[in-house]
Design a protein around this motif. Sequence first.
Motif, short mmCIF file in Angstrom:
data_model
loop_
_atom_site.label_atom_id
_atom_site.label_comp_id
_atom_site.label_asym_id
_atom_site.label_seq_id
_atom_site.Cartn_x
_atom_site.Cartn_y
_atom_site.Cartn_z
N TYR A 288 0.84 -1.20 0.00
CA TYR A 288 0.00 0.00 0.00
C TYR A 288 0.88 1.26 0.00
N GLU B 44 -8.03 6.06 -2.31
CA GLU B 44 -8.88 7.25 -2.16
C GLU B 44 -8.38 8.45 -2.96
N PHE C 281 4.25 -0.84 8.44
CA PHE C 281 4.58 0.41 7.77
C PHE C 281 6.08 0.67 7.75
N GLY C 282 6.52 1.37 6.69
CA GLY C 282 7.86 1.92 6.66
C GLY C 282 7.91 3.23 7.43
N LEU D 4 -5.20 6.53 1.60
CA LEU D 4 -4.66 5.52 0.70
C LEU D 4 -4.57 6.06 -0.73
N GLN E 190 -1.29 -4.21 9.00
CA GLN E 190 -0.28 -3.74 8.06
C GLN E 190 1.00 -3.32 8.78
N MET F 233 -3.22 15.19 10.12
CA MET F 233 -4.30 14.37 9.58
C MET F 233 -3.94 12.90 9.65
N GLY F 234 -4.94 12.06 9.45
CA GLY F 234 -4.69 10.63 9.34
C GLY F 234 -4.18 10.29 7.95
N LEU F 235 -3.92 9.03 7.73
CA LEU F 235 -3.37 8.58 6.45
C LEU F 235 -4.48 8.38 5.42
N PHE G 158 3.87 7.11 3.17
CA PHE G 158 4.16 5.85 3.85
C PHE G 158 3.80 4.68 2.95
N TYR H 133 0.36 5.31 1.18
CA TYR H 133 -0.47 6.31 1.85
C TYR H 133 0.26 7.65 1.81
N ARG I 137 -5.19 -9.22 3.14
CA ARG I 137 -5.89 -7.97 3.41
C ARG I 137 -6.80 -8.06 4.61
N GLN J 165 0.22 11.31 4.25
CA GLN J 165 -0.26 11.89 5.50
C GLN J 165 0.07 13.36 5.52
#
Lengths: 113, 113
Positions: free
Chosen positions: A33, A59, A104-105, A45, A102, A41-43, A90, A35, A97, A37
């Motif tokens: 995935y 999104e 994350f890096g 996609l 998930q 705010m939130g992440l 990110f 994302y 799924r 940010q």
Amino acid sequence: NAGVTQTPKFRILKIGQSMTLQCAQDMNHNYMYWYRQDPGMGLKLIYYSVGAGITDKGEVPNGYNVSRSTTEDFPLRLELAAPSQTSVYFCASSYDRDGQPQHFGDGTRLSIL
Amino acid sequence: LAKTTQPISMDSYEGQEVNITCSHNNIATNDYITWYQQFPSQGPRFIIQGYKTKVTNEVASLFIPADRKSSTLSLPRVSLSDTAVYYCLVGDRGGNQGGKLIFGQGTELSVKP
């Protein structure tokens, strides 16, 4: 354990330039995935992939492209950088799924001036 | 999509117990509740997940009442290193809704000495 590795960590671009954000995972995860940010705010996609050769929009895909030629790598391409793309990006991966959280890096901080 | 509501920020002191409540009034029957933690300049990290009653791991506890319309993340005896943003998500066992993580603004926890 490397997990999800993103490069570069920081980058400044001029408007109209292009670049590729790199993401690699060594956990043999099928799903990957991207994302973004924005501050406070939130992440959100951007794109995701369910396996090599398969990608789909999230999104906020406009202005970005992705490819997935191998299980390990999932690069994100910005073709014509715009100030609205200034954000922290990110990359994440998961084995599947529906059943696994998930991983994350640490992100790529991108500024477009 | 199920929406979550959390306090925007909380302050605490080292050694105190911190409880962060998340409201999810329209949670679906099959939804799980998942919490992620995000430190500055890092990607989110999965910390705990539950479906009902109480779940505890080495990091936190999660309390879910019978009606499941809210949940409370409990961090025992916080330290300065627990300063982070905490996100509550509802969805499948991967935390996803419709195949993607839906992040709200999260709760910014500040732990003071």
